[in-house]
Design a protein around this motif. Sequence first.
Motif, PDB file in Angstrom:
ATOM      1  N   ALA A  88      17.894  16.544  -6.108  1.00 59.42           N
ATOM      2  CA  ALA A  88      17.163  17.286  -5.084  1.00 59.42           C
ATOM      3  C   ALA A  88      18.107  17.726  -3.970  1.00 59.42           C
ATOM      4  O   ALA A  88      18.987  16.962  -3.542  1.00 59.42           O
ATOM      5  CB  ALA A  88      16.041  16.436  -4.509  1.00 59.42           C
ATOM      6  N   GLU A 116      15.641  18.181   2.034  1.00 56.18           N
ATOM      7  CA  GLU A 116      14.493  18.943   2.519  1.00 56.18           C
ATOM      8  C   GLU A 116      14.885  19.763   3.746  1.00 56.18           C
ATOM      9  O   GLU A 116      15.569  19.267   4.644  1.00 56.18           O
ATOM     10  CB  GLU A 116      13.345  18.000   2.857  1.00 56.18           C
ATOM     11  CG  GLU A 116      12.059  18.714   3.249  1.00 56.18           C
ATOM     12  CD  GLU A 116      10.912  17.743   3.518  1.00 56.18           C
ATOM     13  OE1 GLU A 116       9.808  18.230   3.802  1.00 56.18           O
ATOM     14  OE2 GLU A 116      11.141  16.523   3.450  1.00 56.18           O
ATOM     15  N   SER A 155      12.407  23.337  -8.976  1.00 58.02           N
ATOM     16  CA  SER A 155      11.007  23.353  -8.549  1.00 58.02           C
ATOM     17  C   SER A 155      10.919  22.882  -7.110  1.00 58.02           C
ATOM     18  O   SER A 155      11.714  22.043  -6.656  1.00 58.02           O
ATOM     19  CB  SER A 155      10.148  22.440  -9.439  1.00 58.02           C
ATOM     20  OG  SER A 155      10.185  22.868 -10.785  1.00 58.02           O
ATOM     21  N   ASP A 156       9.966  23.443  -6.383  1.00 56.11           N
ATOM     22  CA  ASP A 156       9.706  23.008  -5.011  1.00 56.11           C
ATOM     23  C   ASP A 156       8.237  23.264  -4.689  1.00 56.11           C
ATOM     24  O   ASP A 156       7.426  23.482  -5.600  1.00 56.11           O
ATOM     25  CB  ASP A 156      10.639  23.702  -4.014  1.00 56.11           C
ATOM     26  CG  ASP A 156      10.474  25.222  -3.984  1.00 56.11           C
ATOM     27  OD1 ASP A 156       9.494  25.736  -4.577  1.00 56.11           O
ATOM     28  OD2 ASP A 156      11.314  25.906  -3.378  1.00 56.11           O
ATOM     29  N   SER A 157       7.899  23.260  -3.415  1.00 54.14           N
ATOM     30  CA  SER A 157       6.502  23.439  -3.010  1.00 54.14           C
ATOM     31  C   SER A 157       5.959  24.807  -3.377  1.00 54.14           C
ATOM     32  O   SER A 157       4.731  25.006  -3.390  1.00 54.14           O
ATOM     33  CB  SER A 157       6.368  23.234  -1.499  1.00 54.14           C
ATOM     34  OG  SER A 157       7.202  24.146  -0.783  1.00 54.14           O
ATOM     35  N   HIS A 160      10.748  23.173   2.272  1.00 53.40           N
ATOM     36  CA  HIS A 160      10.787  22.781   0.868  1.00 53.40           C
ATOM     37  C   HIS A 160      11.985  21.903   0.550  1.00 53.40           C
ATOM     38  O   HIS A 160      12.917  21.764   1.350  1.00 53.40           O
ATOM     39  CB  HIS A 160      10.768  24.017  -0.049  1.00 53.40           C
ATOM     40  CG  HIS A 160      11.945  24.933   0.109  1.00 53.40           C
ATOM     41  ND1 HIS A 160      12.282  25.881  -0.826  1.00 53.40           N
ATOM     42  CD2 HIS A 160      12.873  25.045   1.088  1.00 53.40           C
ATOM     43  CE1 HIS A 160      13.340  26.551  -0.432  1.00 53.40           C
ATOM     44  NE2 HIS A 160      13.730  26.050   0.716  1.00 53.40           N
ATOM     45  N   GLN A 161      11.941  21.330  -0.652  1.00 55.17           N
ATOM     46  CA  GLN A 161      13.030  20.485  -1.163  1.00 55.17           C
ATOM     47  C   GLN A 161      13.224  20.811  -2.640  1.00 55.17           C
ATOM     48  O   GLN A 161      12.627  20.174  -3.508  1.00 55.17           O
ATOM     49  CB  GLN A 161      12.722  18.996  -0.974  1.00 55.17           C
ATOM     50  CG  GLN A 161      13.881  18.090  -1.385  1.00 55.17           C
ATOM     51  CD  GLN A 161      13.598  16.636  -1.083  1.00 55.17           C
ATOM     52  OE1 GLN A 161      12.457  16.195  -1.089  1.00 55.17           O
ATOM     53  NE2 GLN A 161      14.653  15.882  -0.812  1.00 55.17           N
ATOM     54  N   PRO A 162      14.055  21.795  -2.954  1.00 48.85           N
ATOM     55  CA  PRO A 162      14.266  22.168  -4.355  1.00 48.85           C
ATOM     56  C   PRO A 162      14.850  21.016  -5.171  1.00 48.85           C
ATOM     57  O   PRO A 162      15.767  20.321  -4.723  1.00 48.85           O
ATOM     58  CB  PRO A 162      15.254  23.339  -4.257  1.00 48.85           C
ATOM     59  CG  PRO A 162      15.075  23.879  -2.868  1.00 48.85           C
ATOM     60  CD  PRO A 162      14.773  22.690  -2.027  1.00 48.85           C
TER      61      PRO A 162
END
Length: 210
Positions: A134, A137, A154-156, A174-176
């Motif tokens: 990850a 954030e 993927s994130d939010s 977000h946090q990819p």
Amino acid sequence: MTAITHHVSDELLDAFVTGSLAHPFAVVVAAHLSLCDACRARAEAAEMLGGMLLDRIAPAAVSRGAQDRVMAALDHAPPAPPIAGSGIFPAPVMQALDGRPPKWRMLGGGIRQQILSADADGSLRLLYIPPGRAVPEHSHGGLELTLVLQGSFSDSEGRFGTGDVEIARNDIDHQPIAGPEGPCICLAATDAPLRFRALIPRLLQPLFRI
């Protein structure tokens, strides 16, 4: 390549076609167009429409000095041929790399980057994120465009696979996270520093120029 489901917005595409998009974002859009048939068709349609509108504009007189400068420019040697794409890197990315492989710099946790350009218009970088890892954030002080060149994250906002573009503005936090199928390699452009939530990324931010 998987189907591309996240595309360039009309606003960004129009700015790209008219040449008013800042260089870091223009490289991301150009790279996306080289991978996405749908957006490339949209860009070509916009260029045709612009050409039709120009044809309707009455011609303007050109000064003698401007004419001389144009004729002098035509006498110069032709520009070097464009650099072709290589592997996962489309031609616009290889041009930003000057035709050489990336020179990765470690950021921690296996994440790497190479800064391709950084100036008043913003920054352009390549990111390498190991599978399942990850990114810290963060939110944004401006616009961030991220094009997936390999793998996925993927994130939010959803899942982004190869060829997809995420458009993140200052209302997105977000946090990819890279997908499990392999390393995620992205091309990212920003026009303002990221806003990290955690203390350590904030302390390291000036060093890594993120």
